[in-house]
Design a protein around this motif. Structure first.
Motif, PDB file in Angstrom:
ATOM      1  N   SER A 297      64.224  73.652  40.698  1.00  0.00           N
ATOM      2  CA  SER A 297      65.212  74.061  39.689  1.00  0.00           C
ATOM      3  C   SER A 297      65.227  75.562  39.447  1.00  0.00           C
ATOM      4  O   SER A 297      65.931  76.026  38.539  1.00  0.00           O
ATOM      5  CB  SER A 297      64.934  73.334  38.372  1.00  0.00           C
ATOM      6  OG  SER A 297      63.624  73.613  37.904  1.00  0.00           O
ATOM      7  N   ILE A 298      64.501  76.318  40.246  1.00  0.00           N
ATOM      8  CA  ILE A 298      64.423  77.748  39.964  1.00  0.00           C
ATOM      9  C   ILE A 298      65.767  78.440  40.166  1.00  0.00           C
ATOM     10  O   ILE A 298      66.077  79.431  39.503  1.00  0.00           O
ATOM     11  CB  ILE A 298      63.327  78.416  40.818  1.00  0.00           C
ATOM     12  CG1 ILE A 298      62.936  79.761  40.207  1.00  0.00           C
ATOM     13  CG2 ILE A 298      63.774  78.591  42.267  1.00  0.00           C
ATOM     14  CD1 ILE A 298      61.690  80.358  40.803  1.00  0.00           C
ATOM     15  N   ALA A 313      55.874  85.652  35.012  1.00  0.00           N
ATOM     16  CA  ALA A 313      55.819  84.260  35.459  1.00  0.00           C
ATOM     17  C   ALA A 313      54.405  83.993  35.972  1.00  0.00           C
ATOM     18  O   ALA A 313      53.869  84.763  36.765  1.00  0.00           O
ATOM     19  CB  ALA A 313      56.845  83.989  36.545  1.00  0.00           C
ATOM     20  N   GLU A 314      53.826  82.904  35.520  1.00  0.00           N
ATOM     21  CA  GLU A 314      52.449  82.579  35.873  1.00  0.00           C
ATOM     22  C   GLU A 314      52.375  81.128  36.339  1.00  0.00           C
ATOM     23  O   GLU A 314      52.878  80.234  35.679  1.00  0.00           O
ATOM     24  CB  GLU A 314      51.517  82.786  34.674  1.00  0.00           C
ATOM     25  CG  GLU A 314      50.063  82.444  34.961  1.00  0.00           C
ATOM     26  CD  GLU A 314      49.193  82.498  33.711  1.00  0.00           C
ATOM     27  OE1 GLU A 314      48.056  82.951  33.806  1.00  0.00           O
ATOM     28  OE2 GLU A 314      49.685  82.061  32.642  1.00  0.00           O
ATOM     29  N   LEU A 315      51.749  80.923  37.490  1.00  0.00           N
ATOM     30  CA  LEU A 315      51.499  79.577  37.992  1.00  0.00           C
ATOM     31  C   LEU A 315      50.053  79.212  37.678  1.00  0.00           C
ATOM     32  O   LEU A 315      49.124  79.968  37.982  1.00  0.00           O
ATOM     33  CB  LEU A 315      51.727  79.506  39.497  1.00  0.00           C
ATOM     34  CG  LEU A 315      51.377  78.165  40.164  1.00  0.00           C
ATOM     35  CD1 LEU A 315      52.295  77.050  39.658  1.00  0.00           C
ATOM     36  CD2 LEU A 315      51.455  78.274  41.684  1.00  0.00           C
ATOM     37  N   VAL A 316      49.855  78.028  37.094  1.00  0.00           N
ATOM     38  CA  VAL A 316      48.519  77.532  36.758  1.00  0.00           C
ATOM     39  C   VAL A 316      48.281  76.227  37.500  1.00  0.00           C
ATOM     40  O   VAL A 316      49.082  75.287  37.424  1.00  0.00           O
ATOM     41  CB  VAL A 316      48.373  77.313  35.235  1.00  0.00           C
ATOM     42  CG1 VAL A 316      47.018  76.690  34.918  1.00  0.00           C
ATOM     43  CG2 VAL A 316      48.539  78.629  34.493  1.00  0.00           C
ATOM     44  N   GLU A 379      57.480  88.531  40.417  1.00  0.00           N
ATOM     45  CA  GLU A 379      58.412  89.019  41.434  1.00  0.00           C
ATOM     46  C   GLU A 379      58.919  87.875  42.303  1.00  0.00           C
ATOM     47  O   GLU A 379      60.082  87.878  42.726  1.00  0.00           O
ATOM     48  CB  GLU A 379      57.736  90.082  42.297  1.00  0.00           C
ATOM     49  CG  GLU A 379      57.392  91.365  41.564  1.00  0.00           C
ATOM     50  CD  GLU A 379      58.630  91.990  40.932  1.00  0.00           C
ATOM     51  OE1 GLU A 379      59.705  91.945  41.569  1.00  0.00           O
ATOM     52  OE2 GLU A 379      58.521  92.517  39.812  1.00  0.00           O
ATOM     53  N   TYR A 380      58.068  86.912  42.573  1.00  0.00           N
ATOM     54  CA  TYR A 380      58.492  85.760  43.371  1.00  0.00           C
ATOM     55  C   TYR A 380      59.624  85.013  42.671  1.00  0.00           C
ATOM     56  O   TYR A 380      60.644  84.681  43.293  1.00  0.00           O
ATOM     57  CB  TYR A 380      57.299  84.832  43.605  1.00  0.00           C
ATOM     58  CG  TYR A 380      57.684  83.494  44.195  1.00  0.00           C
ATOM     59  CD1 TYR A 380      57.889  83.342  45.553  1.00  0.00           C
ATOM     60  CD2 TYR A 380      57.848  82.378  43.367  1.00  0.00           C
ATOM     61  CE1 TYR A 380      58.251  82.117  46.092  1.00  0.00           C
ATOM     62  CE2 TYR A 380      58.197  81.142  43.904  1.00  0.00           C
ATOM     63  CZ  TYR A 380      58.404  81.023  45.259  1.00  0.00           C
ATOM     64  OH  TYR A 380      58.771  79.813  45.773  1.00  0.00           O
ATOM     65  N   CYS A 381      59.472  84.723  41.380  1.00  0.00           N
ATOM     66  CA  CYS A 381      60.507  83.980  40.651  1.00  0.00           C
ATOM     67  C   CYS A 381      61.806  84.770  40.566  1.00  0.00           C
ATOM     68  O   CYS A 381      62.899  84.198  40.691  1.00  0.00           O
ATOM     69  CB  CYS A 381      60.001  83.617  39.251  1.00  0.00           C
ATOM     70  SG  CYS A 381      58.733  82.330  39.250  1.00  0.00           S
TER      71      CYS A 381
END
Length: 433
Positions: A297-298, A313-316, A379-381
């Protein structure tokens, strides 16, 4: 700071379209600026199988086998060359005693080391050279060996003790080699003749309970002939054949995942979705199992480009604590960009020009369920919001490259649907109301 869903964010922003809005220069005029946390994006995770792993020239050998309830039966062998000794004249009075292969564990192992372990050493039946059009050996490759082993030894291994492993080899083989040295046979005239006579060795484990990592270099690997000379006293002597051409040493791996959650895992882009394996995905790079992460859904967030800006943006990712007993958790993992076929690609949206970002494990001793790895995906998002089907990139979660080819570390993590160990993408964005 507000926490809102994707739909709520869209609805709110649709009512505040401000032409000429500039987030870098805007001044807060009494509360019109506000950070919000968006943490309901779908995190889609699957276990995928990579192709064969490059295993030559790592300076390490992995030998043995063990059974893992989640990853299956693993077996490994190591092949290498030996060079001619510097001492080639034992003398006519020399009396042969024995021959052995001496190896040095480096302390890394996987499995149960308490039981006795069985090892076999075979002579290669074909010289150990790279096949045509290959620049390295890979984990699926195996060299043919003679029918009978030169050594078949059962003993207990203490990999962290610093003690070397001594594998007694066939007496007749050792005597034949000793006589060739004493008679100055053409077979040991130079390295070329020697390679034709003695083509290399393979060491493998047989129904072991553990796999052990060995140092593989010209000082750690020695085939040693023992002999003695009787004078006034008995003088014990040795002739050493050291490993050479370390770039040709390589490891062969095989695995059987029957009866495990990833029994059906085969090479290819599809993999096995986390929702079919108990909302978990599996990582063991040495056997080619890694986790792919996508955010379906990005693309919907591109509407935020008119009204807001992703500030962070942080991925956990959280380990499944129920799967780590007796299996150490890797201290860090990497994220790399990957195309639709799971081929690693270059890019500057994962922290550095090499397209790799490390996530260190943060532990909570009081509440272990909070143990987690995290990565900055700002930056990826931003990039993936505007990506199309051709330049969209997913992420591969695996061990660092320096450990990828030499360690059996494995990990099970929760996916985006896990209740206790849920993976989350947390997006902080600036909202103008």
């Amino acid at each position: 700071m507000k926490r809102i869903s994707v739909l709520a964010a869209m609805a709110c922003l649709a009512a505040c379209d401000k032409s000429g809005f500039n987030y870098d220069n805007i001044i807060d005029d009494g509360g019109s600026l506000q950070y919000s946390l968006l943490d309901s994006l779908q995190v889609q995770m699957r276990t995928v199988q990579l192709d064969s792993i490059r295993t030559s020239g790592t300076g390490t050998g992995l030998v043995g086998s063990y059974a893992d309830p989640l990853f299956g039966k693993f077996t490994s062998s190591s092949s290498f060359r030996l060079g001619l000794p510097s001492e080639t004249d034992p003398g006519l009075k020399a009396i042969y005693d024995s021959v052995e292969l001496v190896l040095q564990p480096d302390g890394h192992y996987y499995g149960d080391t308490l039981p006795l372990q069985r090892f076999q050493v075979y002579q290669l039946s074909r010289p150990l050279v790279l096949p045509k059009d290959y620049d390295a050996f890979y984990s699926h490759q195996q060299f043919p060996v003679n029918d009978q082993p030169l050594a078949d030894v059962t003993q207990r291994i203490r990999p962290t003790s610093g003690n070397k492993v001594h594998l007694r080899m066939n007496q007749q083989f050792g005597l034949e080699l000793f006589e060739k040295i004493r008679s100055k046979s053409d077979d040991i005239k130079n390295e070329e003749y020697w390679r034709d006579y003695f083509k290399g060795l393979t060491i493998r484990g047989v129904d072991n309970s553990a796999a052990f990592r060995l140092l593989m270099n010209d000082t750690a690997v020695v085939m040693r002939i023992h002999y003695h000379i009787v004078k006034e006293t008995v003088e014990e002597k040795t002739i050493d054949f050291h490993m050479n051409l370390s770039e040709l040493q390589f490891n062969s791996y095989s695995y059987d995942r029957s009866g495990t959650p990833i029994a059906g895992l085969t090479p290819g882009a599809d993999g096995i979705m986390g929702e079919t394996t108990g909302n978990r995905t599996f990582i063991q790079p040495l056997t080619g199992a890694v986790t792919r992460i996508d955010f379906p859904s990005i693309a919907a967030l591109k509407e935020l480009g008119r009204y807001g800006r992703i500030m962070q943006a942080e991925l956990v990712i959280k380990p499944d604590n129920g799967t780590i007993k007796n299996y150490p958790v890797p201290p860090r993992l990497t994220l790399t960009l990957a195309d639709k076929k799971n081929v690693v690609t270059q890019g500057d949206t994962i922290s550095n020009a090499a397209g790799v970002q490390y996530g260190n494990l943060v532990t909570d001793k009081l509440y272990p369920e909070n143990n987690q790895y995290s990565w900055d995906l700002t930056e990826y998002c931003r990039a993936m919001m505007a990506a199309d089907e051709y330049n969209y990139r997913g992420l591969l979660l695996a061990a660092p490259f320096s450990e990828f080819h030499t360690q059996l570390n494995r990990l099970v993590v929760g996916d985006g649907g896990s209740k206790q160990y849920r993976a989350q993408l947390k997006i902080y964005y600036l909202l103008y109301e």
